[in-house]
Scaffold this motif. Structure first.
Motif, short mmCIF file in Angstrom:
data_model
loop_
_atom_site.label_atom_id
_atom_site.label_comp_id
_atom_site.label_asym_id
_atom_site.label_seq_id
_atom_site.Cartn_x
_atom_site.Cartn_y
_atom_site.Cartn_z
N VAL A 57 0.84 -1.20 0.00
CA VAL A 57 0.00 0.00 0.00
C VAL A 57 0.88 1.25 0.00
N THR A 58 0.49 2.23 -0.79
CA THR A 58 1.06 3.57 -0.68
C THR A 58 -0.08 4.56 -0.49
N ASP A 59 0.13 5.52 0.41
CA ASP A 59 -0.88 6.54 0.67
C ASP A 59 -0.66 7.79 -0.16
N VAL A 60 0.30 7.73 -1.10
CA VAL A 60 0.58 8.87 -1.97
C VAL A 60 0.68 8.38 -3.41
N ILE A 61 -0.15 8.95 -4.28
CA ILE A 61 0.01 8.76 -5.72
C ILE A 61 0.74 9.98 -6.24
N PRO A 62 1.97 9.83 -6.72
CA PRO A 62 2.75 11.01 -7.11
C PRO A 62 2.12 11.75 -8.29
N SER A 63 2.46 13.02 -8.41
CA SER A 63 1.83 13.85 -9.43
C SER A 63 2.10 13.33 -10.84
N SER A 64 3.26 12.72 -11.04
CA SER A 64 3.58 12.18 -12.38
C SER A 64 2.60 11.08 -12.77
N ALA A 65 2.16 10.30 -11.79
CA ALA A 65 1.21 9.22 -12.08
C ALA A 65 -0.22 9.73 -12.17
N ARG A 66 -0.48 10.91 -11.60
CA ARG A 66 -1.82 11.48 -11.68
C ARG A 66 -2.09 12.15 -13.03
N GLU A 67 -1.03 12.58 -13.68
CA GLU A 67 -1.20 13.24 -14.97
C GLU A 67 -1.88 12.30 -15.95
N ASP A 68 -2.92 12.80 -16.58
CA ASP A 68 -3.71 12.00 -17.53
C ASP A 68 -4.23 10.71 -16.89
N GLU A 69 -4.31 10.73 -15.53
CA GLU A 69 -4.84 9.59 -14.77
C GLU A 69 -4.10 8.30 -15.12
N ARG A 70 -2.76 8.42 -15.28
CA ARG A 70 -1.96 7.26 -15.63
C ARG A 70 -2.05 6.16 -14.59
N TYR A 71 -2.21 6.56 -13.32
CA TYR A 71 -2.27 5.54 -12.26
C TYR A 71 -3.43 4.57 -12.47
N GLN A 72 -4.50 5.01 -13.13
CA GLN A 72 -5.64 4.12 -13.36
C GLN A 72 -5.28 3.04 -14.38
N ASP A 73 -4.39 3.36 -15.29
CA ASP A 73 -3.89 2.34 -16.22
C ASP A 73 -2.85 1.45 -15.55
N ASP A 74 -1.96 2.09 -14.77
CA ASP A 74 -0.90 1.31 -14.10
C ASP A 74 -1.47 0.30 -13.12
N LEU A 75 -2.49 0.73 -12.37
CA LEU A 75 -2.99 -0.08 -11.25
C LEU A 75 -4.30 -0.80 -11.56
N ASP A 76 -4.89 -0.48 -12.70
CA ASP A 76 -6.19 -1.05 -13.04
C ASP A 76 -7.19 -0.67 -11.95
N ASP A 77 -7.68 -1.63 -11.17
CA ASP A 77 -8.64 -1.30 -10.09
C ASP A 77 -7.99 -1.31 -8.72
N ARG A 78 -6.66 -1.21 -8.68
CA ARG A 78 -5.94 -1.28 -7.41
C ARG A 78 -5.66 0.13 -6.87
N TRP A 79 -6.66 0.96 -6.80
CA TRP A 79 -6.53 2.30 -6.25
C TRP A 79 -7.85 2.68 -5.62
N VAL A 80 -7.81 3.62 -4.71
CA VAL A 80 -9.02 4.06 -4.04
C VAL A 80 -8.93 5.55 -3.75
N ALA A 81 -10.03 6.26 -3.96
CA ALA A 81 -10.13 7.68 -3.60
C ALA A 81 -11.04 7.77 -2.38
N ASN A 82 -10.55 8.41 -1.33
CA ASN A 82 -11.31 8.54 -0.09
C ASN A 82 -11.57 10.00 0.23
N GLU A 83 -12.75 10.26 0.78
CA GLU A 83 -13.08 11.61 1.22
C GLU A 83 -12.13 12.05 2.32
N LYS A 84 -11.74 13.31 2.23
CA LYS A 84 -10.80 13.88 3.19
C LYS A 84 -11.38 15.19 3.70
N GLY A 85 -11.14 15.50 4.94
CA GLY A 85 -11.71 16.71 5.54
C GLY A 85 -11.00 17.96 5.09
#
Length: 554
Positions: free
Chosen positions: A280-308
């Motif tokens: 588990v990592t609690d940080v998705i780096p900005s490079s992987a967020r660009e164009d939502e690349r992390y969704q391709d890298d991880l397929d369904d192995r990611w989660v977005a959680n509400e934060k205060g």
């Protein structure tokens, strides 16, 4: 005045207590390497080196809080919607929202086998609040009677050369031990949401051994009453926590061991999760967020959680620029923004369009509190602008260009473009250094609209309203004042019944539509990635690991 700062149920509200609120017990390095380390009951998570000793009142960084969150228990813990549920407390009750009686559940022990009792809390909180101990979280205890006597004000501030006066006492007289399992808390002012704070790590109890050397050994090997025990800390390499088999609270872990593997580089941690060599990592780096690349890298192995956390545009003090004093113009600016399109400019699933001033995942949150005023309506925005007479000059939006959560030049440029397109006002974006922005944000001498990040101190609606919009709120740097809102906030805080208090706070939030002292923009999500051998991965409303939820699946 408080010194700091429609889901309506507070879990555990005792039936028949019309004038009392009660919480009652609920059922319930560089990294790399192998993820499992040879054990199917072990998970590895991205860790980082704590920058302070692991003492609850000294810790306010993610690196330390993730560990202390695992090894300590507090009077309450937080559900997914931010509501406080009992943990070490059997009940927390009041008749007037000012004096609270805490009953500790039977059988709770620290991992050194000593009992958790009333003295464990009273001694811990007094030690944390005592000024000469210089604890970063001391301010959390300021609502308690006697805080000022143990933590006198430094006359020239923390940066000055002078010293704070010697405290007149070492203990707060608002804390009283009744018996081994009970103590009372007396607040300076009524505050029905006070129990919502008691799940913060700062409020953890301390064992007797802590006071032998004033926490020196504890800071290296913390002793808690939580679901995990700190077993090993190899500096720069790992922190290992194991299941506390004597823990009898509501949040038992589903794994035996968690290893915090130390990473200096979030990219390296992310790549190890992609490769399934870190769980588990609690940080998705900005490079992987660009164009939502992390969704391709991880397929369904990611989660977005509400934060205060919420981002807002804050209007300036009326003494600096009275052009914004027309609530029609303020509403026009809000309705000129197509939030659903603007959030697409943020990487990944980081932002969600705001519908009010309080984020989801916070107790007392009410959906759509801002109503139509926070929805894009070009025609109505243009009409409101015309009725207001427009803005005299150029609208300036200033943001902190050095803080990642706020630094998005493309987004703020697009905000200006939408304002121009919808209401035909000229608008410019002004980047500022972090230091310069802090000066602007904490002083009323600016006529700019400021991009403000508000992150919760504790998960309760009052923390998003009182500090920012009450006349003397600690975050009300624009000197906003509305007598009706001030009265509404005072009434809400004095309600002894939390259901009624939340409803009153929601009514106060509704009042903000009349003046629009700020424009809610979007809520901020936290993102986590995980390997193919774990499931049920979550980050809590603070963005911290929920280690008790993780399940090993293969």
């Amino acid at each position: 005045m408080r010194p700091m700062m429609r889901s309506r149920r507070f879990v555990g509200l005792a039936a028949g207590m019309s004038a009392a609120l009660a919480l009652t017990a609920c059922n319930s390095g560089s990294g790399g390497g192998s993820s499992a380390e040879g054990d199917d009951d072990t998970v590895t998570v991205r860790g980082c080196t704590p920058n302070t000793p692991l003492i609850p009142s000294a810790t306010n960084s993610t690196c330390g809080l993730n560990v202390l969150n695992a090894v300590t228990a507090r009077l309450v813990h937080y559900s997914d919607n931010g509501e406080a549920r009992t943990d070490l407390a059997e009940s927390i009750a009041t008749d007037d929202a000012k004096t609270w009686t805490v009953r500790i559940r039977d059988g709770a022990t620290f991992t050194d086998a000593t009992p958790v009792n009333a003295q464990s809390f009273v001694d811990a909180w007094n030690w944390a609040a005592y000024g000469p101990h210089n604890q970063v979280n001391a301010g959390y205890f300021s609502p308690i009677v006697g805080y000022d006597s143990v933590h006198p004000v430094d006359p020239d501030g923390e940066e000055g050369l002078g010293q704070a006066p010697t405290p007149g006492s070492t203990t707060m007289n608002g804390l009283t031990v009744v018996d081994d399992r009970s103590f009372t808390i007396t607040l300076k002012n009524p505050d029905s949401t006070f129990p919502q704070r008691l799940g913060l790590v700062a409020f953890a109890p301390l064992p007797t051994s802590f006071f032998i050397d004033q926490g020196q050994e504890f800071g290296e090997e913390p002793i808690g009453a939580g679901p995990f025990i700190l077993e090993e800390w190899v500096r720069g390499e790992k922190i290992v926590v194991k299941e506390n088999q004597d823990y009898n609270g509501p949040s038992r872990p589903r794994v035996k061991t968690v290893i915090f593997k130390m990473y200096d580089d979030t990219e390296a941690a992310y790549n190890d999760v992609v490769a399934n060599t870190l769980d588990v990592t609690d940080v998705i780096p900005s490079s992987a967020r660009e164009d939502e690349r992390y969704q391709d890298d991880l397929d369904d192995r990611w989660v977005a959680n509400e934060k205060g956390q919420i981002q807002l545009l804050r209007f300036p003090d009326e003494d600096e620029d009275d052009s914004y004093q027309s609530n029609r113009l303020r509403r026009a600016l809000s309705m000129a923004l197509d939030r659903s399109e603007l959030v697409k400019l943020a990487p990944g699933e980081a932002l969600v369009p705001a519908t009010g001033w309080v984020p989801p995942g916070v107790a007392g949150y009410e959906a759509d509190a801002c109503g139509q005023t926070c929805r894009f309506d070009k025609a109505e925005a243009d009409n409101l602008r015309d009725n207001a007479g427009g803005y005299d000059g150029t609208i300036r939006i200033t943001y902190d260009a050095e803080t990642p959560s706020a630094s998005n030049p493309q987004m703020w440029t697009e905000v200006c473009k939408e304002i121009k397109a919808a209401i035909n006002e000229t608008c410019e974006v002004v980047p500022a250094s972090a230091a310069r922005f802090n000066d602007l944000a904490t002083d009323d001498q600016t006529d700019d609209l400021l991009v403000i990040d508000k992150t919760m101190a504790y998960p309760s609606i009052d923390d998003f309203l009182y500090p920012m919009y009450e006349r003397y709120g600690v975050g009300n740097y624009a000197d906003y004042s509305n007598a009706d809102l001030n009265d509404a906030l005072a009434r809400a805080g004095s309600r002894a019944n939390l259901d009624e208090a939340f409803t009153a706070y929601q009514d106060a939030e509704d009042d903000l539509i009349n003046d629009m002292p700020s424009i809610p923009l979007w809520y901020v999500n936290s993102l986590a990635g995980f390997s193919d051998r774990v499931s049920n991965v979550k980050l809590d409303a603070f963005g911290l690991y929920d280690l008790t939820s993780i399940v090993v699946i293969g």
